[in-house]
Every structure is written in C-alpha cells, then in structure tokens.
Scaffold this motif. Structure first.
Motif, PDB file in Angstrom:
ATOM      1  N   ALA A 102     -43.897 -18.806  30.290  1.00  0.00           N
ATOM      2  CA  ALA A 102     -44.045 -20.233  30.130  1.00  0.00           C
ATOM      3  C   ALA A 102     -45.469 -20.866  29.450  1.00  0.00           C
ATOM      4  N   TRP A 103     -46.461 -19.950  29.563  1.00  0.00           N
ATOM      5  CA  TRP A 103     -47.823 -20.078  29.206  1.00  0.00           C
ATOM      6  C   TRP A 103     -48.014 -19.800  27.712  1.00  0.00           C
ATOM      7  N   LEU A 104     -48.204 -20.690  27.003  1.00  0.00           N
ATOM      8  CA  LEU A 104     -48.307 -20.321  25.407  1.00  0.00           C
ATOM      9  C   LEU A 104     -49.845 -20.439  24.906  1.00  0.00           C
ATOM     10  N   PRO A 105     -50.274 -19.851  23.972  1.00  0.00           N
ATOM     11  CA  PRO A 105     -51.656 -19.978  23.422  1.00  0.00           C
ATOM     12  C   PRO A 105     -51.779 -21.095  22.579  1.00  0.00           C
ATOM     13  N   TYR A 106     -52.838 -21.754  22.607  1.00  0.00           N
ATOM     14  CA  TYR A 106     -53.243 -22.804  21.511  1.00  0.00           C
ATOM     15  C   TYR A 106     -53.047 -22.372  19.897  1.00  0.00           C
ATOM     16  N   PRO A 107     -52.759 -23.155  19.192  1.00  0.00           N
ATOM     17  CA  PRO A 107     -52.614 -22.703  17.730  1.00  0.00           C
ATOM     18  C   PRO A 107     -53.590 -21.906  17.103  1.00  0.00           C
ATOM     19  N   ASP A 108     -54.939 -21.993  17.680  1.00  0.00           N
ATOM     20  CA  ASP A 108     -56.142 -21.265  17.148  1.00  0.00           C
ATOM     21  C   ASP A 108     -56.583 -20.065  17.968  1.00  0.00           C
ATOM     22  N   THR A 109     -55.711 -19.819  19.039  1.00  0.00           N
ATOM     23  CA  THR A 109     -55.955 -18.535  19.746  1.00  0.00           C
ATOM     24  C   THR A 109     -55.920 -17.279  19.081  1.00  0.00           C
ATOM     25  N   ALA A 111     -55.810 -16.489  15.945  1.00  0.00           N
ATOM     26  CA  ALA A 111     -56.700 -16.446  14.630  1.00  0.00           C
ATOM     27  C   ALA A 111     -58.198 -16.136  15.416  1.00  0.00           C
ATOM     28  N   THR A 112     -58.377 -16.762  16.399  1.00  0.00           N
ATOM     29  CA  THR A 112     -59.931 -16.464  17.053  1.00  0.00           C
ATOM     30  C   THR A 112     -60.133 -15.243  17.548  1.00  0.00           C
ATOM     31  N   LEU A 113     -59.213 -14.628  18.378  1.00  0.00           N
ATOM     32  CA  LEU A 113     -59.171 -13.316  18.679  1.00  0.00           C
ATOM     33  C   LEU A 113     -59.027 -12.243  17.888  1.00  0.00           C
ATOM     34  N   GLY A 114     -58.250 -12.574  16.927  1.00  0.00           N
ATOM     35  CA  GLY A 114     -58.227 -11.448  15.589  1.00  0.00           C
ATOM     36  C   GLY A 114     -59.268 -11.295  14.956  1.00  0.00           C
ATOM     37  N   ALA A 115     -60.061 -12.609  14.747  1.00  0.00           N
ATOM     38  CA  ALA A 115     -61.357 -12.581  14.045  1.00  0.00           C
ATOM     39  C   ALA A 115     -62.493 -11.469  14.726  1.00  0.00           C
ATOM     40  N   LEU A 116     -62.594 -11.779  16.015  1.00  0.00           N
ATOM     41  CA  LEU A 116     -63.333 -11.285  17.056  1.00  0.00           C
ATOM     42  C   LEU A 116     -63.019  -9.649  16.796  1.00  0.00           C
ATOM     43  N   ARG A 117     -61.951  -9.229  17.079  1.00  0.00           N
ATOM     44  CA  ARG A 117     -61.495  -8.045  17.090  1.00  0.00           C
ATOM     45  C   ARG A 117     -61.847  -7.249  15.700  1.00  0.00           C
ATOM     46  N   ARG A 118     -61.613  -8.122  14.572  1.00  0.00           N
ATOM     47  CA  ARG A 118     -62.028  -7.430  13.260  1.00  0.00           C
ATOM     48  C   ARG A 118     -63.442  -7.413  13.130  1.00  0.00           C
ATOM     49  N   ASP A 205     -60.441 -32.935  26.626  1.00  0.00           N
ATOM     50  CA  ASP A 205     -59.194 -33.505  25.979  1.00  0.00           C
ATOM     51  C   ASP A 205     -58.489 -32.405  25.095  1.00  0.00           C
ATOM     52  N   ARG A 206     -57.226 -32.163  25.440  1.00  0.00           N
ATOM     53  CA  ARG A 206     -56.516 -30.973  24.883  1.00  0.00           C
ATOM     54  C   ARG A 206     -54.902 -31.475  24.702  1.00  0.00           C
ATOM     55  N   ALA A 207     -54.269 -30.861  23.857  1.00  0.00           N
ATOM     56  CA  ALA A 207     -52.797 -30.612  23.816  1.00  0.00           C
ATOM     57  C   ALA A 207     -52.466 -29.326  23.189  1.00  0.00           C
ATOM     58  N   GLY A 208     -51.316 -28.866  23.751  1.00  0.00           N
ATOM     59  CA  GLY A 208     -50.618 -27.610  23.238  1.00  0.00           C
ATOM     60  C   GLY A 208     -50.560 -27.357  21.926  1.00  0.00           C
ATOM     61  N   ASP A 209     -50.181 -28.716  21.264  1.00  0.00           N
ATOM     62  CA  ASP A 209     -49.904 -28.301  19.830  1.00  0.00           C
ATOM     63  C   ASP A 209     -51.060 -28.669  18.942  1.00  0.00           C
ATOM     64  N   ARG A 210     -52.163 -29.001  19.411  1.00  0.00           N
ATOM     65  CA  ARG A 210     -53.447 -29.013  18.617  1.00  0.00           C
ATOM     66  C   ARG A 210     -54.331 -27.747  18.845  1.00  0.00           C
ATOM     67  N   PRO A 211     -54.988 -27.411  17.703  1.00  0.00           N
ATOM     68  CA  PRO A 211     -56.059 -26.416  17.763  1.00  0.00           C
ATOM     69  C   PRO A 211     -56.803 -26.726  18.897  1.00  0.00           C
ATOM     70  N   ARG A 212     -57.452 -25.779  19.702  1.00  0.00           N
ATOM     71  CA  ARG A 212     -58.437 -26.064  20.633  1.00  0.00           C
ATOM     72  C   ARG A 212     -59.794 -26.149  20.355  1.00  0.00           C
ATOM     73  N   GLY A 213     -60.054 -25.923  19.000  1.00  0.00           N
ATOM     74  CA  GLY A 213     -61.367 -26.046  18.607  1.00  0.00           C
ATOM     75  C   GLY A 213     -62.247 -24.651  18.714  1.00  0.00           C
ATOM     76  N   LEU A 214     -61.477 -23.500  18.779  1.00  0.00           N
ATOM     77  CA  LEU A 214     -62.051 -22.315  19.154  1.00  0.00           C
ATOM     78  C   LEU A 214     -62.763 -21.568  17.847  1.00  0.00           C
ATOM     79  N   SER A 215     -62.308 -22.327  16.635  1.00  0.00           N
ATOM     80  CA  SER A 215     -63.165 -21.781  15.570  1.00  0.00           C
ATOM     81  C   SER A 215     -64.820 -21.988  15.498  1.00  0.00           C
ATOM     82  N   ALA A 216     -65.174 -22.787  16.489  1.00  0.00           N
ATOM     83  CA  ALA A 216     -66.531 -23.168  16.685  1.00  0.00           C
ATOM     84  C   ALA A 216     -67.103 -21.943  17.273  1.00  0.00           C
ATOM     85  N   VAL A 217     -66.500 -20.998  18.389  1.00  0.00           N
ATOM     86  CA  VAL A 217     -67.091 -19.800  18.847  1.00  0.00           C
ATOM     87  C   VAL A 217     -67.346 -18.922  17.853  1.00  0.00           C
ATOM     88  N   LEU A 218     -66.384 -18.682  16.510  1.00  0.00           N
ATOM     89  CA  LEU A 218     -66.849 -17.798  15.879  1.00  0.00           C
ATOM     90  C   LEU A 218     -67.956 -18.104  14.922  1.00  0.00           C
TER      91      LEU A 218
END
Length: 227
Positions: A102-109, A111-118, A205-218
């Motif tokens: 039932a727990w779903l990742p945010y839309p940008d999760t 991509a962010t984890l993948g970029a860190l891995r690469r 402020d967050r919603a599951g159908d919107r990116p969480r803003g994780l690109s800032a981490v990159l």
C-alpha cells in the motif's frame, strides 16, 4: 560534496497520505470474515485516525517504534478503543497501516535513488517504524537502490537519537560529516545534526501524485543530471 545520503521513509521517499482508505479497510476486514459497507468502513477509518492523531493517541504511541510487538499492541489498542470496533476490525486497520504494497514511492523517488546509484553514492534509509519497510522498496522495484536500512524497531532506538544516524553512517562506511540526511521532520530527522550529519528538510506540504522535490538532493550532493 556528500559521499552518502540518508533518507527518511514516510513522507520523504514514500507517500504517507494515501495508505489508509475505506476500501482497503473493508477488504482487510473481509479477510477476517467481517463485512463492512463502504460508508461504515470510512466512518471507522476516520474515527481510528482521529484517535491515533489525538494528543492522547500520540502520547500512547510514544516509544512504540522501538519494538515491533509494542508497535502492533499500541496501534491496535487505539483502534479497538473506537466504539464498535472489535479486535478483528482493529487488526484489519493495523494490517492496512503495515501493508508493504500500500506504500507507494513519490514520482521522483526512483529517479533520485537511481541517479545516486549510478554516481556511486551509497544510500541508507533511517526510519522510525514498527515493521520491516524494506518490502515496500522490493514491491516498487527499488530494493537494489538502497544499501542499508536502519530501523528503530530493530535497534530499540527512535529518531532523533543520534545513534540511529551514526549506525547508518557506519553501515555505509562514511564519516557523519560526509553524509547528508534528508527528511521532513525538523525534530526527528533534524536529530542527525547531533551526530554531525548535515540535514536537508523537505517542505511538509506533499501529495502522492506530485514529485516530492528530491531533485534538490542531487544538486546538493553534486550528481544532478547523472545519466
């Protein structure tokens, strides 16, 4: 530039706003031979959430994340305290809370984890939780993008205890000053600062159908745009 990233789970990498629904509660109750109309399921869910989120509920849950058995007992006791909710409905409610599917990742999760891995940046998830959340990463196809899970219920400690963040850094083989903690709670996640780990807080402020803003981490760790 940070050599490792520590992430919170709920509200940071995975959506915490749509896990509990009347439909899921009704389905879980049906598995326990309890039939609820959708209206009744929604009413029970609203009452249970109100109880959990009340000052008394939050007080009852203090320390519950440090042990899986305690977590289950306290959450189900709160749910069962709702008028008309017996043990079966309370257990079904807890099933919903801990359902890894039932727990779903945010839309940008991903991509962010993948970029860190690469980029070769190791990742740990540091979470206050009463169950094994790694299953949600497996269900979402993200298990291979996390190097370590540091969970409160495994260590008997809860954020903001700095030992959780120190443990995560040890598992990743980095010094605290070379890591970055990413979360959404200034108290719990902000506890990383006491361990010497810089902290980046996402907006509440967050919603599951919107990116969480994780690109800032990159951008913060200098791997933005890694293909």
């Amino acid at each position: 530039m940070s050599r490792a990233v520590l992430f919170d789970f709920s509200g940071t990498l995975f959506d915490d706003t749509s896990v509990l629904t009347g439909a899921r509660l009704a389905a879980r109750c049906a598995r326990r031979d309890v039939r609820l109309t959708m209206a009744t399921a929604n009413a029970f869910l609203a009452a249970m959430q109100s109880t959990v989120d009340s000052p008394a509920g939050r007080s009852a849950l203090r320390g519950a994340d440090g042990d899986s058995g305690t977590h289950r007992a306290r959450w189900t006791a709160l749910a069962e305290s709702v008028p008309g909710a017996g043990p079966a409905i309370a257990a079904a409610y807890y099933d919903c809370v801990t359902d890894v599917r039932a727990w779903l990742p945010y839309p940008d999760t991903a991509a962010t984890l993948g970029a860190l891995r690469r980029a070769g940046v190791p990742v740990a998830v540091v979470s206050n939780t009463g169950w094994d959340i790694s299953g949600s990463f497996s269900e979402a196809g993200l298990a291979g993008l996390v190097d370590a899970f540091v969970l409160s219920c495994d260590l008997g400690l809860e954020k903001p205890d700095p030992r959780l963040f120190e443990t995560a850094c040890q598992k990743l083989g980095v010094q605290p000053a070379d890591a970055l903690m990413v979360g959404d709670d200034p108290v719990r996640d902000g506890g990383a600062a006491a361990a010497g780990v810089p902290v980046y807080l996402l907006p509440r402020d967050r919603a599951g159908d919107r990116p969480r803003g994780l690109s800032a981490v990159l951008r913060l760790v200098g791997v933005e745009g890694v293909a």
